[in-house]
Design a protein around this motif. Structure first.
Motif, PDB file in Angstrom:
ATOM      1  N   ALA A  43     -18.394   0.819  -7.203  1.00 26.26           N
ATOM      2  CA  ALA A  43     -18.419  -0.608  -6.883  1.00 26.26           C
ATOM      3  C   ALA A  43     -17.381  -1.371  -7.698  1.00 26.26           C
ATOM      4  N   VAL A  44     -17.261  -1.013  -8.973  1.00 27.01           N
ATOM      5  CA  VAL A  44     -16.278  -1.682  -9.825  1.00 27.01           C
ATOM      6  C   VAL A  44     -14.863  -1.365  -9.348  1.00 27.01           C
ATOM      7  N   GLU A  45     -14.606  -0.095  -9.016  1.00 26.30           N
ATOM      8  CA  GLU A  45     -13.279   0.272  -8.519  1.00 26.30           C
ATOM      9  C   GLU A  45     -12.966  -0.468  -7.215  1.00 26.30           C
ATOM     10  N   ALA A  46     -13.984  -0.670  -6.385  1.00 27.79           N
ATOM     11  CA  ALA A  46     -13.779  -1.408  -5.146  1.00 27.79           C
ATOM     12  C   ALA A  46     -13.447  -2.871  -5.422  1.00 27.79           C
ATOM     13  N   TYR A  47     -14.114  -3.455  -6.413  1.00 24.14           N
ATOM     14  CA  TYR A  47     -13.772  -4.824  -6.823  1.00 24.14           C
ATOM     15  C   TYR A  47     -12.313  -4.881  -7.294  1.00 24.14           C
ATOM     16  N   HIS A  48     -11.915  -3.905  -8.108  1.00 27.98           N
ATOM     17  CA  HIS A  48     -10.536  -3.864  -8.592  1.00 27.98           C
ATOM     18  C   HIS A  48      -9.558  -3.773  -7.422  1.00 27.98           C
ATOM     19  N   ALA A  49      -9.853  -2.868  -6.498  1.00 28.27           N
ATOM     20  CA  ALA A  49      -8.969  -2.698  -5.346  1.00 28.27           C
ATOM     21  C   ALA A  49      -8.858  -3.989  -4.551  1.00 28.27           C
ATOM     22  N   ALA A  50      -9.979  -4.698  -4.392  1.00 23.94           N
ATOM     23  CA  ALA A  50      -9.966  -5.952  -3.638  1.00 23.94           C
ATOM     24  C   ALA A  50      -9.139  -7.020  -4.354  1.00 23.94           C
ATOM     25  N   ILE A  51      -9.229  -7.061  -5.690  1.00 25.25           N
ATOM     26  CA  ILE A  51      -8.420  -8.011  -6.455  1.00 25.25           C
ATOM     27  C   ILE A  51      -6.942  -7.757  -6.208  1.00 25.25           C
ATOM     28  N   VAL A  52      -6.544  -6.498  -6.327  1.00 25.09           N
ATOM     29  CA  VAL A  52      -5.137  -6.134  -6.176  1.00 25.09           C
ATOM     30  C   VAL A  52      -4.661  -6.389  -4.758  1.00 25.09           C
ATOM     31  N   ARG A  53      -5.452  -5.959  -3.771  1.00 25.81           N
ATOM     32  CA  ARG A  53      -5.048  -6.121  -2.376  1.00 25.81           C
ATOM     33  C   ARG A  53      -4.966  -7.608  -1.997  1.00 25.81           C
TER      34      ARG A  53
END
Length: 337
Positions: free
Chosen positions: A226-236
């Motif tokens: 979930a945290v990695e998905a949040y990170h990916a969403a921030i970057v994208r």
């Protein structure tokens, strides 16, 4: 044939056979056998047994730890100019390696951020990734004090200089991202981060099948996913928004996405960030999903294809010049694509 030529050749072949996105990718890590759950998985006996059966839960956690070492070191250098402390890098599995930072132009260093929001994102993600390294090491260590089962940090290449892993990745995209320095500025940092984040999401998604028998580990992996998905969403999201005025900040991630797809096999698992059409309407593509609205999974071999920057079956390369550290040889090789 050079590594870059091999990747380009594989990409060309991939492009010729690329078709509409396939349905839900159900191969969760391709693991036919998983060692017994619980305390037995934490023992040296289970670790030895895993060499002839399938990856144990410890093997899976160590695989994830190798990826977290990579992410944590990149973000730490980008946000602070320094790497992780040595007490987070030791372990009894594999040989501890150095961080290859490169020299001169493109060397790993603190990014001179000009956007306070991007700088804050970088600092937050850095702390999250360091926490993941700390947490996984504690989970593998269990209730004891020995680091015998923990994978030591392998040699990691985060150099943006000529001959470094980022340069190899940039040169292998179509079109090639010439002169790419991931530490040059805010936009370069975001594009470099894009290389890693989606891979982390698909790797943890794939790990679910191997951890299903241990609810504690499964819940922990779900939390990290979930945290990695949040990170990916921030970057994208940051790249998508900036791409409104600088189109290359959309097309370059698209090229990186295509590179990942060109090395990890024939199944189309990746998506860039350029707008797409759904039901006749133009929409953003912040969240990469399959036709069921679910995130994709990657096997360990597919993940290694990407971080080794190679479509072939190899045991080292790219961001891990000497390969990853893991007690099970079955999950140290990339796939033969």
């Amino acid at each position: 044939m050079t590594q870059t030529d091999q990747i380009i050749e594989a990409f060309d072949a991939r492009a010729r056979r690329r078709e509409e996105r396939r349905g839900f990718f159900t191969n969760v890590m391709g693991m036919a056998a998983v060692a017994t759950a619980g305390a037995a998985a934490m023992s040296l006996a289970s670790e030895a047994q895993a060499q002839t059966t399938g990856p144990s839960e410890v093997d899976v956690l160590n695989f994830a730890l190798n990826l977290e070492y990579l992410e944590a070191q990149f973000y730490s250098y980008a946000s602070t100019g320094q790497g992780l402390p040595n007490n987070l890098l030791t372990g009894g599995v594999g040989t501890q390696g150095a961080v290859v930072t490169g020299t001169g132009t493109g060397s790993a260093r603190r990014v001179n951020f000009t956007d306070p929001a991007i700088a804050a994102y970088a600092r937050e993600i850095t702390q999250d990734e360091i926490a993941h390294v700390t947490f996984l090491r504690a989970a593998i260590r269990g209730t004891g004090t020995s680091d015998a089962l923990i994978a030591a940090q392998p040699t990691i290449n985060i150099s943006g200089a000529a001959g470094g892993a980022f340069a190899a990745a940039a040169a292998s995209t179509t079109p090639a991202l010439t002169g790419f320095d991931p530490y040059a500025d805010d936009n370069s940092f975001l594009q470099a981060a894009f290389i890693f984040e989606d891979v982390g999401v698909t790797a943890y998604k794939g790990a679910a099948g191997a951890l299903i028998n241990n609810k504690t580990y499964l819940e922990a992996a779900a939390g990290i996913l979930a945290v990695e998905a949040y990170h990916a969403a921030i970057v994208r999201t940051a790249l998508y928004a900036r791409g409104l005025t600088v189109p290359a900040l959309r097309t370059n991630p698209d090229a990186i996405s295509n590179l990942r797809d060109s090395v990890d096999g024939t199944t189309d698992l990746d998506q860039g960030i350029s707008p797409t059409t759904v039901s006749g309407q133009t929409v953003s593509n912040i969240v990469p999903l399959d036709t069921n609205g679910l995130a994709f999974s990657r096997t360990p071999a597919q993940v290694l294809n990407i971080v080794y920057l190679n479509p072939r079956s190899v045991t080292a390369g790219g961001f891990f010049p000497n390969g990853i550290n893991n007690g099970n040889t079955a999950i140290r090789s990339s796939g033969a694509n």
